[in-house]
Design an enzyme around this catalytic site. Structure first.
Site, PDB file in Angstrom:
ATOM      1  N   HIS A 104       8.295   4.404  -2.852  1.00  0.00           N
ATOM      2  CA  HIS A 104       7.602   3.584  -1.858  1.00  0.00           C
ATOM      3  C   HIS A 104       8.026   2.134  -2.073  1.00  0.00           C
ATOM      4  O   HIS A 104       7.312   1.344  -2.681  1.00  0.00           O
ATOM      5  CB  HIS A 104       6.084   3.731  -1.991  1.00  0.00           C
ATOM      6  CG  HIS A 104       5.528   4.817  -1.137  1.00  0.00           C
ATOM      7  ND1 HIS A 104       5.617   4.794   0.243  1.00  0.00           N
ATOM      8  CD2 HIS A 104       4.897   5.967  -1.437  1.00  0.00           C
ATOM      9  CE1 HIS A 104       5.050   5.876   0.755  1.00  0.00           C
ATOM     10  NE2 HIS A 104       4.620   6.621  -0.242  1.00  0.00           N
ATOM     11  N   ASP A 109       2.858   2.996   1.063  1.00  0.00           N
ATOM     12  CA  ASP A 109       1.728   3.488   0.270  1.00  0.00           C
ATOM     13  C   ASP A 109       0.536   2.528   0.405  1.00  0.00           C
ATOM     14  O   ASP A 109      -0.621   2.952   0.514  1.00  0.00           O
ATOM     15  CB  ASP A 109       2.132   3.640  -1.212  1.00  0.00           C
ATOM     16  CG  ASP A 109       2.757   2.370  -1.792  1.00  0.00           C
ATOM     17  OD1 ASP A 109       3.277   1.526  -1.018  1.00  0.00           O
ATOM     18  OD2 ASP A 109       2.724   2.189  -3.028  1.00  0.00           O
ATOM     19  N   TYR A 302      15.256   0.987  17.158  1.00  0.00           N
ATOM     20  CA  TYR A 302      13.985   0.580  17.751  1.00  0.00           C
ATOM     21  C   TYR A 302      14.163  -0.613  18.684  1.00  0.00           C
ATOM     22  O   TYR A 302      15.076  -1.408  18.517  1.00  0.00           O
ATOM     23  CB  TYR A 302      12.986   0.213  16.634  1.00  0.00           C
ATOM     24  CG  TYR A 302      12.907   1.245  15.527  1.00  0.00           C
ATOM     25  CD1 TYR A 302      13.192   2.586  15.787  1.00  0.00           C
ATOM     26  CD2 TYR A 302      12.569   0.889  14.231  1.00  0.00           C
ATOM     27  CE1 TYR A 302      13.125   3.538  14.787  1.00  0.00           C
ATOM     28  CE2 TYR A 302      12.503   1.839  13.211  1.00  0.00           C
ATOM     29  CZ  TYR A 302      12.793   3.164  13.504  1.00  0.00           C
ATOM     30  OH  TYR A 302      12.737   4.098  12.504  1.00  0.00           O
ATOM     31  N   GLU A 376      -1.916  -5.963  -6.538  1.00  0.00           N
ATOM     32  CA  GLU A 376      -2.934  -5.125  -5.885  1.00  0.00           C
ATOM     33  C   GLU A 376      -4.172  -5.922  -5.450  1.00  0.00           C
ATOM     34  O   GLU A 376      -5.047  -5.379  -4.769  1.00  0.00           O
ATOM     35  CB  GLU A 376      -3.311  -3.954  -6.809  1.00  0.00           C
ATOM     36  CG  GLU A 376      -2.181  -2.919  -6.874  1.00  0.00           C
ATOM     37  CD  GLU A 376      -2.421  -1.833  -7.906  1.00  0.00           C
ATOM     38  OE1 GLU A 376      -3.054  -2.140  -8.945  1.00  0.00           O
ATOM     39  OE2 GLU A 376      -1.978  -0.692  -7.685  1.00  0.00           O
TER      40      GLU A 376
END
Ligand SMILES: [Zn+2]
Ligand SMILES: [Zn+2]
Length: 397
Positions: A104, A109, A302, A376
């Protein structure tokens, strides 16, 4: 307690749980369109919050609707992507990838864990809002044709059509705790170009007997940059980069062919089409003019991503209310691309950035690198902010 304070406090309290979810996802990454265990984990987690997710949309996609307790026909959509990249993780954290060669490294994630956190917060504040929030966990952001396009084809933006869709993406250039917004054009369309220049190989000492594809390929590469400098409007950001050129001759061997691969990026669909046509025409014509031929293959990626200005202005204002003015920054446009763009061509959309950088902790690696990681602390704000933005959008009359 005000709703804002309720969400802020619940979000802070749930941070450890969201970190646990993120670490599980980080340790168990799956490649694009193969997110089977990830999807199961997402659905199980949603069920543990008392929700009823629908699984198996466009393969591994998961969608869940959280209905507010007050009646309203309004609905908004929130999106997370679930796929990882074919990168060998070089970090040595406790939640390092257990799936060798898969990582990831783009923060999906984080997006998935954060949206699960948002789901829980919305579920806990159901009596505080009217209307419905649709949470979309999509596969395959990193690989054509883009999971977003498949999810749209499966109807995730229908019945009813949401009045807005929001997406959040990690940003290692912005400190954790902050978020970044941009109104209007934000990301580029992206197409892959493959050129095969076929000449005639021969001895390097006898060029008159050969048709040199190395020289012809060189002319083509130089000439194509002039499509950018002479045909693209100076007001129109465009990029053409060739990162691969292979001619397997030797000092004294002229090869038969040369293969070139590159990427073309633009912020305007009309120019994207005409630019690609010019590239093809020029490459073919130069090769013919020099006695060779050039086969061109295009792989369409895209479209451009445009952040709806009014929606973005509103959620930026609400982000300031939620996080404080000092934690909301403006971001510039980028020639990167994102399949969230597909949603932005169907409903008003806004794609904003969640800061994840922490220099003091040495967390500075960019996305798509083997040492990418996040602070985090970003998960202290991500889930609550998204829940708050969704509820504010629903409460518009
Ligand atoms: Zn990526
Ligand atoms: Zn990404």
């Amino acid at each position: 307690m005000s709703l804002l304070n309720f969400i802020r406090e619940r979000s802070h309290a749930a941070t450890e749980e969201v970190i646990r979810l993120r670490r599980h996802l980080h340790a168990n990454p799956e490649l694009s369109y193969q997110e089977h265990e990830t999807a199961k984990f997402v659905a199980d987690t949603l069920r543990s919050y008392g929700l009823q997710p629908v699984e198996g949309i466009a393969g591994t996609g998961v969608v869940v609707v959280i209905q507010g307790q007050q009646n309203s026909s309004r609905s908004v959509a929130l999106r997370a992507d679930m796929d990882a990249l074919p990168i060998h993780e070089a970090n040595s954290c406790s939640y390092k990838s257990k799936n060798t060669g898969v990582m990831h490294a783009c923060g999906h994630d984080v997006h998935t864990a954060s949206l699960l956190g948002t789901a829980r917060l919305l579920q806990e504040s159901r009596d505080q809002f009217s209307g419905a929030v649709r949470l979309i966990f999509q596969p395959g952001e990193e690989k054509n044709p883009g999971g977003a396009s498949l999810m749209i084809r499966e109807g995730v933006l229908d019945n009813p059509r949401p009045s807005a869709i929001l997406g959040q993406h990690v940003m290692p250039l912005i400190p954790a705790g902050r978020v970044g917004f941009r109104e209007g054009m934000y990301m580029a369309s992206s197409d892959e170009i493959y050129l095969r220049v076929v000449g005639k190989g021969g001895h390097g000492a006898a060029p008159e007997l050969a048709i040199d594809p190395v020289l012809i390929a060189s002319h083509i590469i130089v000439a194509l940059q002039q499509v950018i400098s002479r045909n693209a409007s100076p007001r129109q950001p465009t990029v053409l980069s060739f990162g691969k050129i292979i001619g397997e001759g030797a000092t004294n061997i002229i090869p038969n062919e040369v293969n070139i691969a590159g990427t073309f990026r633009a912020l305007n669909e009309e120019w994207r089409e005409s630019g690609l046509k010019r590239i093809v025409h020029m490459a073919e014509s130069i090769a013919i003019g020099m006695g060779a031929r050039c086969e061109v293959e295009l792989s369409r990626g895209y479209p451009y991503l445009e952040n709806n200005p009014e929606l973005t202005r509103r959620i930026r204002f609400e982000a300031e209310n939620f996080l404080g003015k000092e934690n909301v920054v403006d971001i510039d446009l980028t020639m990167g691309s994102e399949d969230f763009a597909y949603y932005s061509h169907v409903v008003p959309a806004s794609f904003y950035r969640l800061g994840t950088r922490n220099e003091a902790k040495g967390i500075t690696s960019y996305v798509h690198t083997p040492t990418f990681d996040i602070d985090e602390e970003a998960l202290r704000v991500g889930p609550g902010l998204m829940a708050w933005l969704a509820i504010q959008e629903l409460s518009r009359v």
